[in-house]
Design a protein around this motif. Structure first.
Motif, PDB file in Angstrom:
ATOM      1  N   ALA A   1       0.837  -1.212   0.000  1.00  0.00           N
ATOM      2  CA  ALA A   1       0.000   0.000   0.000  1.00  0.00           C
ATOM      3  C   ALA A   1       0.863   1.250   0.000  1.00  0.00           C
ATOM      4  CB  ALA A   1      -0.930  -0.016   1.210  1.00  0.00           C
ATOM      5  N   MET A   2       1.999   1.217   0.696  1.00  0.00           N
ATOM      6  CA  MET A   2       2.920   2.357   0.686  1.00  0.00           C
ATOM      7  C   MET A   2       3.500   2.567  -0.702  1.00  0.00           C
ATOM      8  SD  MET A   2       6.488   2.889   0.507  1.00  0.00           S
ATOM      9  CE  MET A   2       7.225   1.393   1.171  1.00  0.00           C
ATOM     10  N   GLU A   3       3.883   1.471  -1.365  1.00  0.00           N
ATOM     11  CA  GLU A   3       4.495   1.586  -2.695  1.00  0.00           C
ATOM     12  C   GLU A   3       3.532   2.185  -3.714  1.00  0.00           C
ATOM     13  OE1 GLU A   3       5.599  -2.445  -3.297  1.00  0.00           O
ATOM     14  OE2 GLU A   3       7.573  -2.246  -2.321  1.00  0.00           O
ATOM     15  N   ALA A   4       2.233   1.999  -3.478  1.00  0.00           N
ATOM     16  CA  ALA A   4       1.225   2.547  -4.395  1.00  0.00           C
ATOM     17  C   ALA A   4       0.857   3.987  -4.077  1.00  0.00           C
ATOM     18  CB  ALA A   4      -0.037   1.676  -4.348  1.00  0.00           C
ATOM     19  N   HIS A   5       1.436   4.553  -3.040  1.00  0.00           N
ATOM     20  CA  HIS A   5       1.102   5.921  -2.632  1.00  0.00           C
ATOM     21  C   HIS A   5       1.594   6.917  -3.680  1.00  0.00           C
ATOM     22  CE1 HIS A   5       0.852   9.564  -0.144  1.00  0.00           C
ATOM     23  NE2 HIS A   5       0.097   8.878   0.691  1.00  0.00           N
ATOM     24  N   GLU A   6       0.808   7.946  -3.897  1.00  0.00           N
ATOM     25  CA  GLU A   6       1.150   8.932  -4.926  1.00  0.00           C
ATOM     26  C   GLU A   6       2.429   9.702  -4.615  1.00  0.00           C
ATOM     27  OE1 GLU A   6      -2.100  11.612  -5.117  1.00  0.00           O
ATOM     28  OE2 GLU A   6      -1.821  12.416  -3.087  1.00  0.00           O
ATOM     29  N   ALA A   7       2.834   9.731  -3.344  1.00  0.00           N
ATOM     30  CA  ALA A   7       4.058  10.455  -2.973  1.00  0.00           C
ATOM     31  C   ALA A   7       5.316   9.609  -3.145  1.00  0.00           C
ATOM     32  CB  ALA A   7       3.957  10.933  -1.528  1.00  0.00           C
ATOM     33  N   VAL A   8       5.168   8.338  -3.549  1.00  0.00           N
ATOM     34  CA  VAL A   8       6.312   7.443  -3.727  1.00  0.00           C
ATOM     35  C   VAL A   8       6.534   7.273  -5.225  1.00  0.00           C
ATOM     36  CG1 VAL A   8       7.258   5.168  -3.229  1.00  0.00           C
ATOM     37  CG2 VAL A   8       5.749   6.283  -1.558  1.00  0.00           C
ATOM     38  N   PRO A   9       7.575   7.886  -5.810  1.00  0.00           N
ATOM     39  CA  PRO A   9       7.700   7.949  -7.267  1.00  0.00           C
ATOM     40  C   PRO A   9       8.200   6.676  -7.942  1.00  0.00           C
ATOM     41  CG  PRO A   9       9.533   9.093  -6.224  1.00  0.00           C
ATOM     42  CD  PRO A   9       8.612   8.684  -5.124  1.00  0.00           C
ATOM     43  N   ASP A  10       9.023   5.870  -7.249  1.00  0.00           N
ATOM     44  CA  ASP A  10       9.606   4.709  -7.927  1.00  0.00           C
ATOM     45  C   ASP A  10      10.013   3.656  -6.908  1.00  0.00           C
ATOM     46  OD1 ASP A  10      12.186   5.554  -6.847  1.00  0.00           O
ATOM     47  OD2 ASP A  10      12.197   7.056  -8.456  1.00  0.00           O
ATOM     48  N   GLU A  11      10.456   2.492  -7.434  1.00  0.00           N
ATOM     49  CA  GLU A  11      10.790   1.368  -6.568  1.00  0.00           C
ATOM     50  C   GLU A  11      11.980   1.658  -5.665  1.00  0.00           C
ATOM     51  OE1 GLU A  11      11.328  -2.225  -8.715  1.00  0.00           O
ATOM     52  OE2 GLU A  11       9.316  -2.219  -9.618  1.00  0.00           O
ATOM     53  N   ALA A  12      12.970   2.382  -6.197  1.00  0.00           N
ATOM     54  CA  ALA A  12      14.153   2.687  -5.393  1.00  0.00           C
ATOM     55  C   ALA A  12      13.784   3.546  -4.185  1.00  0.00           C
ATOM     56  CB  ALA A  12      15.203   3.402  -6.253  1.00  0.00           C
ATOM     57  N   THR A  13      12.916   4.522  -4.411  1.00  0.00           N
ATOM     58  CA  THR A  13      12.472   5.367  -3.300  1.00  0.00           C
ATOM     59  C   THR A  13      11.660   4.558  -2.298  1.00  0.00           C
ATOM     60  OG1 THR A  13      12.373   7.276  -4.793  1.00  0.00           O
ATOM     61  CG2 THR A  13      11.193   7.451  -2.687  1.00  0.00           C
TER      62      THR A  13
ATOM     63  N   ILE B   1       0.274   6.301   7.236  1.00  0.00           N
ATOM     64  CA  ILE B   1      -1.095   6.447   7.740  1.00  0.00           C
ATOM     65  C   ILE B   1      -2.082   6.290   6.586  1.00  0.00           C
ATOM     66  CG2 ILE B   1      -2.738   8.094   8.735  1.00  0.00           C
ATOM     67  CD1 ILE B   1      -0.343   9.204  10.368  1.00  0.00           C
ATOM     68  N   ASP B   2      -1.747   6.921   5.453  1.00  0.00           N
ATOM     69  CA  ASP B   2      -2.601   6.758   4.262  1.00  0.00           C
ATOM     70  C   ASP B   2      -2.626   5.308   3.804  1.00  0.00           C
ATOM     71  OD1 ASP B   2      -3.055   9.472   4.332  1.00  0.00           O
ATOM     72  OD2 ASP B   2      -1.578   9.955   2.774  1.00  0.00           O
ATOM     73  N   ALA B   3      -1.456   4.665   3.829  1.00  0.00           N
ATOM     74  CA  ALA B   3      -1.393   3.253   3.428  1.00  0.00           C
ATOM     75  C   ALA B   3      -2.228   2.383   4.363  1.00  0.00           C
ATOM     76  CB  ALA B   3       0.060   2.790   3.417  1.00  0.00           C
ATOM     77  N   ALA B   4      -2.185   2.687   5.658  1.00  0.00           N
ATOM     78  CA  ALA B   4      -2.964   1.917   6.625  1.00  0.00           C
ATOM     79  C   ALA B   4      -4.458   2.080   6.381  1.00  0.00           C
ATOM     80  CB  ALA B   4      -2.601   2.355   8.045  1.00  0.00           C
ATOM     81  N   HIS B   5      -4.875   3.276   5.978  1.00  0.00           N
ATOM     82  CA  HIS B   5      -6.291   3.492   5.668  1.00  0.00           C
ATOM     83  C   HIS B   5      -6.755   2.556   4.552  1.00  0.00           C
ATOM     84  CE1 HIS B   5      -7.456   6.735   8.288  1.00  0.00           C
ATOM     85  NE2 HIS B   5      -6.451   7.505   7.905  1.00  0.00           N
ATOM     86  N   GLU B   6      -5.869   2.274   3.606  1.00  0.00           N
ATOM     87  CA  GLU B   6      -6.225   1.400   2.495  1.00  0.00           C
ATOM     88  C   GLU B   6      -6.443  -0.045   2.955  1.00  0.00           C
ATOM     89  OE1 GLU B   6      -6.779   2.379  -0.671  1.00  0.00           O
ATOM     90  OE2 GLU B   6      -6.524   4.426   0.092  1.00  0.00           O
ATOM     91  N   LEU B   7      -5.852  -0.400   4.089  1.00  0.00           N
ATOM     92  CA  LEU B   7      -5.945  -1.787   4.579  1.00  0.00           C
ATOM     93  C   LEU B   7      -7.099  -2.001   5.541  1.00  0.00           C
ATOM     94  CD1 LEU B   7      -2.196  -2.600   5.322  1.00  0.00           C
ATOM     95  CD2 LEU B   7      -3.470  -2.933   3.201  1.00  0.00           C
TER      96      LEU B   7
END
Length: 476
Positions: A60-72, A162-168
């Protein structure tokens, strides 16, 4: 009262100490503070988290709009694991240690199910219950829920998770009715917990994350102290039963001597002997034997038909049973205990005798097994240790050649001083010592001097020479 005549029965793990409506509503096990507090938060907020898998949170964190790529995402996760998760010291039987998420925000507790759940939310309900009459402190509970629901992220990094947790979260929790009350055995323990929580809810100086982590330490102290006070008072009650003096017994917060973290635990110091005092009189023995004493209370209450109890008196202590039940009812309770323990002379026992003999039978049963298989240790004594240990504020210490002792480290001492003086004018140091004693923490004269020195070094002491050399604890 003859105790030696009883053989050691084979209870086969049938000794049940849980009284769901009062005193001991669940059987706890030694788990990390983080797991305990996550479970409490979920229950308070009416949530039912369904996943223990941290990989789902990572996805869910990796899908967050503030996370631009896999390395980040990889970098973010590494920082998160290092700063916002913890593990036990080692895994059981060589297995990899389990990883726990720190409940740095209520959303985490609502999304991630903690490992080894033990329904600690019932302990929260018990310490939120007032006893005259028996009722939940709904005003305080509602204030706590509001504070949690309005909590913001401490920084942008936390906001991502927190946003990722909301998705779960499995849908929006329905509006919960006020939780049912659970009567505490030592009512003053609940009173002190509620006093401290109310003060802490007014604190606005910490970041949300730090405030919540401090709340965790506050809960774990009061849970630890309740367990200790329950054990001490049960021992006093059953001793009164053996001596024929039950009419004089009343549960109350009793003195427990603590030391400061770096004090030498010499043999002449009270706190160094408190846990393992000679002649089986230490706290460790009281906690161990609380298993049998609670089992006796459960059998007594199981023997009383529901039609003979009431909302005001849902569960009886031993002294209440002897005082309020008829002779016939007491004989029914004694017979229930005798049948369970297979006492041969069951027809000649009164209720206090049956209860005391059961405690001795339970002790012999567990002590006949290997130490690693003694449930009162793994789900009793070790629970106290787990509640008392922590990353920051600590109330329990084990040292080689000294063994376990109850201690306050500097962070714990500072926290209690903060609760004591929060939002008020400076208050006298003697009042602070009274505040600690009201919560079961007793310091001898040497420890009082060490505590004063440590508070002074932390800038929390004000010495006013114009008041006859009076010493005050500063408001923080």
């Amino acid at each position: 009262m003859s105790l030696e005549q009883d053989s050691t029965p084979d209870f086969k793990d049938s000794v049940n100490r849980v009284l769901e409506e009062a005193f001991f509503p669940t059987s706890p096990a030694a788990t990390l503070r983080e797991s305990i507090f996550s479970e409490i938060l979920a229950g308070v907020l009416g949530a039912s988290p369904s996943t223990e898998d941290l990989d789902e949170l990572r996805e869910a964190m990796e899908a967050h709009e503030a996370v631009p790529d896999e390395a980040t995402a990889e970098q973010i996760w590494e920082v998160f694991e290092a700063s916002y998760t913890t593990t036990g010291e080692r895994g059981a039987r060589g297995k990899k240690a389990k990883r726990y998420v720190l409940p740095f925000h209520p959303s985490i507790a609502k999304a991630i199910k903690p490992k080894e759940t033990r329904n600690w939310g019932k302990w929260y309900r018990m310490l939120m219950t007032e006893t005259d009459p028996v009722a939940l402190n709904t005003s305080l509970h509602d204030s706590f829920v509001t504070r949690l629901e309005e909590m913001e992220a401490s920084n942008l990094f936390e906001q991502i998770f927190i946003d990722a947790a909301h998705e779960l979260q499995p849908g929006t929790a329905s509006q919960q009715a006020d939780p049912d009350p659970i009567k505490p055995y030592v009512a003053s323990c609940a009173t002190r917990f509620q006093e401290d929580l109310r003060v802490w809810l007014d604190d606005e100086y910490d970041s949300p994350t730090n405030w919540l982590q401090s709340t965790k330490d506050l809960f774990c102290f009061h849970f630890m102290m309740y367990y200790l006070q329950l054990s001490i008072n049960l021992r006093a009650e059953f001793q009164a039963a053996a001596d024929g003096e039950l009419e004089t017994f009343e549960p109350r917060i009793r003195e427990i001597y603590f030391g400061l973290w770096d004090e030498r635990a010499t043999h002449d110091r009270r706190f160094s002997k408190e846990w393992r005092e000679r002649d089986d009189q230490g706290l460790e023995r009281f906690v161990y034997d609380s298993w049998g004493r609670l089992a006796a209370l459960r059998l007594i209450n199981d023997a009383i038909p529901e039609s003979q109890t009431s909302a005001e008196q849902p569960v009886y202590t031993l002294s209440e049973a002897v005082e309020e039940l008829s002779e016939t009812q007491q004989q029914q309770c004694a017979a229930e205990i005798a049948t369970f323990a297979n006492f041969e002379d069951s027809g000649t026992m009164d209720l206090p005798t049956a209860a005391v003999r059961l405690v001795h039978a339970v002790r012999r049963y567990y002590e006949s097994r290997s130490k690693s298989n003694q449930t009162p240790i793994s789900m009793g004594v070790n629970v106290i240790r787990q509640l008392g240990e922590g990353q920051d504020r600590r109330y329990y210490r084990t040292q080689r050649k000294v063994g376990p002792t109850l201690r306050l480290n500097r962070s714990a001492l500072r926290f209690f001083a903060r609760l004591f003086a929060s939002g008020q004018d400076d208050k006298h140091y003697e009042q602070f010592l009274d505040y600690l004693r009201q919560r079961g923490i007793y310091l001898d004269s040497q420890s009082q001097n060490v505590a004063l020195e440590e508070l002074d070094e932390m800038g929390l002491i004000d010495r006013q020479s114009d008041s006859g050399g009076s010493v005050y604890v500063r408001a923080i």
